[in-house]
Design an enzyme around this catalytic site. Sequence first.
Site, mmCIF file in Angstrom:
data_model
loop_
_atom_site.group_PDB
_atom_site.id
_atom_site.type_symbol
_atom_site.label_atom_id
_atom_site.label_comp_id
_atom_site.label_asym_id
_atom_site.label_seq_id
_atom_site.Cartn_x
_atom_site.Cartn_y
_atom_site.Cartn_z
ATOM 1 N N LYS A 1 29.972 -85.319 14.379
ATOM 2 C CA LYS A 1 30.928 -84.815 15.374
ATOM 3 C C LYS A 1 32.176 -85.703 15.402
ATOM 4 C CE LYS A 1 27.932 -82.829 19.002
ATOM 5 N NZ LYS A 1 27.426 -83.042 20.362
ATOM 6 N N HIS B 1 12.992 -57.881 -0.461
ATOM 7 C CA HIS B 1 14.007 -57.326 -1.374
ATOM 8 C C HIS B 1 15.140 -58.316 -1.571
ATOM 9 C CE1 HIS B 1 12.014 -53.404 -0.904
ATOM 10 N NE2 HIS B 1 11.813 -53.826 0.337
ATOM 11 N N GLU C 1 16.676 -80.885 13.544
ATOM 12 C CA GLU C 1 17.382 -81.901 14.351
ATOM 13 C C GLU C 1 16.366 -82.864 14.972
ATOM 14 O OE1 GLU C 1 20.117 -81.138 18.021
ATOM 15 O OE2 GLU C 1 21.422 -81.057 16.265
#
Length: 498
Positions: free
Chosen positions: A466, A358, A327
Amino acid sequence: MSFSAQHFQKQLHDLTIDLNHNELFTLTTTHWLVDLSRHYLSRKQLKQLTVWLEHHDFIQQKNQLFDDNILNFTENRPVNHVLLRDSQQIFSCSQHTAMAIDFNRQQIFVNHFHAEQNEITDLLTIGIGGSHLGPNLITDALKEFCSTKLKTHYLTGTDPYELSAIFKQLNPKTTLVFVASKSFSTLETLWNYQQIKAWFELELASSATKHFIAITNNQDKALSMGFLKEYIFSVPDSIGGRFSLWSAIGLAMRLSLGEAQYQALLAGAHAMDVHFKEQPLNTNIPVLLAILDLFYGNCLDVQQRAVIPYSHRLRLLVPHLQQVEMESNGKSVDIMGDTVPYRTGLAVWGGVGPNSQHSFHQWFYQGTVLTPIDFIALQGNSAYPDFEQLLLSQCLAQAKALWEGQSSENAAQATQGGKPSTLFLSKSLNPRSLGELIALYEHKVFSSGLLTNTNTFDQFGVEAGKRQGIAMLAAINDAPSTLDPITENILNHLNDLC
Ligand code: F6P
């Protein structure tokens, strides 16, 4: 001579890569050892770059972070998160009176809470992004330092399953709710608040209000929503969301840690502030890490960096760093408003070791993409030293194996090597060492912003996203004919599903 990002890029591109430089390069701070020996740039080359930066005004630019300069130039705001961990500075400068008052109010609140007999057992923070990630990292990683009488909970997004889990876990009677939102306009936080408030009012009637604390820069809105004035704590405009865990946004975290451990967290961050401010550039860890990111991104077409803590307690570090780094440095326009002709921030991802071995380490060993890695390890001080020695050995082995590679007559079994990494190693994880580590990354992203002439402290891209969310909801509910053709088609097909 003044700094020019373009000229710095030329310095990077003029370097000759020598993978066999064999130079050892280990730096230390109060709590961390940072080893840079396994990188494509040698200590000598990094020093050469920092000498150039010294001759081009970089130190003065870097140390603006410790003045009251308008560093968030697109929003015309100062940047003061370092002040939050320097109480001496807060209380000595008249222009920081408001911060001093905030600091005192929080401290009185925390001390009073712990002094009085009360039936609170759970602390719920409703918040998202910087109003959640940092505080959650701290209370999760430092659980052994937190109060055993208080359980911390976080309610973040708009998935009703997250909300319903909170309903099942908490009792309004014994829960304190912190609505953490600098803007007090974040959709997710407001929707969650409304649901939790309605629940508390059902259970507690008029006494519900005393269970709600607002942490915001928008005091008027909090008052208009019914929060009691004495239960509203301020987050100054000069504190960016992703840098706000040190502010009242972390109030529940501060309650959970208790004042002494919280001060230790601040002290750790402050120690890194001093390092960043005072260390010469050639031993200034945040600056060197920023240079390496830019070198990989612009000279080797690297687009990402992995962060792999060999510590289960640091499993929330990567989500926090993703916001701090991506950000902050996910920018493409410079201070003049021009599109930058070079790569800025890298994508950050990762996972906890040794589990990651793994999962995706195969991609590191034999894949076709070069990805620098931050390995973070701890010597440990638990009751299981043999486990801790194994865990540390596994981390050290991965860094070695990825750098050295392994030849084999069978091409399918050979590993190329030449995979660069930085090793961060501390004796133990505690408030001071974690405070130092988080501040290190904060200063690294600020250094990256300076080196690319971009604003580390705004986030207009996300703000646009937003607004899109709000508009989409309105269109779906009230004006489906205004939906874009792709979304309309998707929703129509949804109806066809079983
Ligand atoms: O993601 C955008 C953002 O503004 C972040 O910077 C911030 O941490 C988060 O949303 C929450 O914002 P607020 O604290 O205003 O609710």
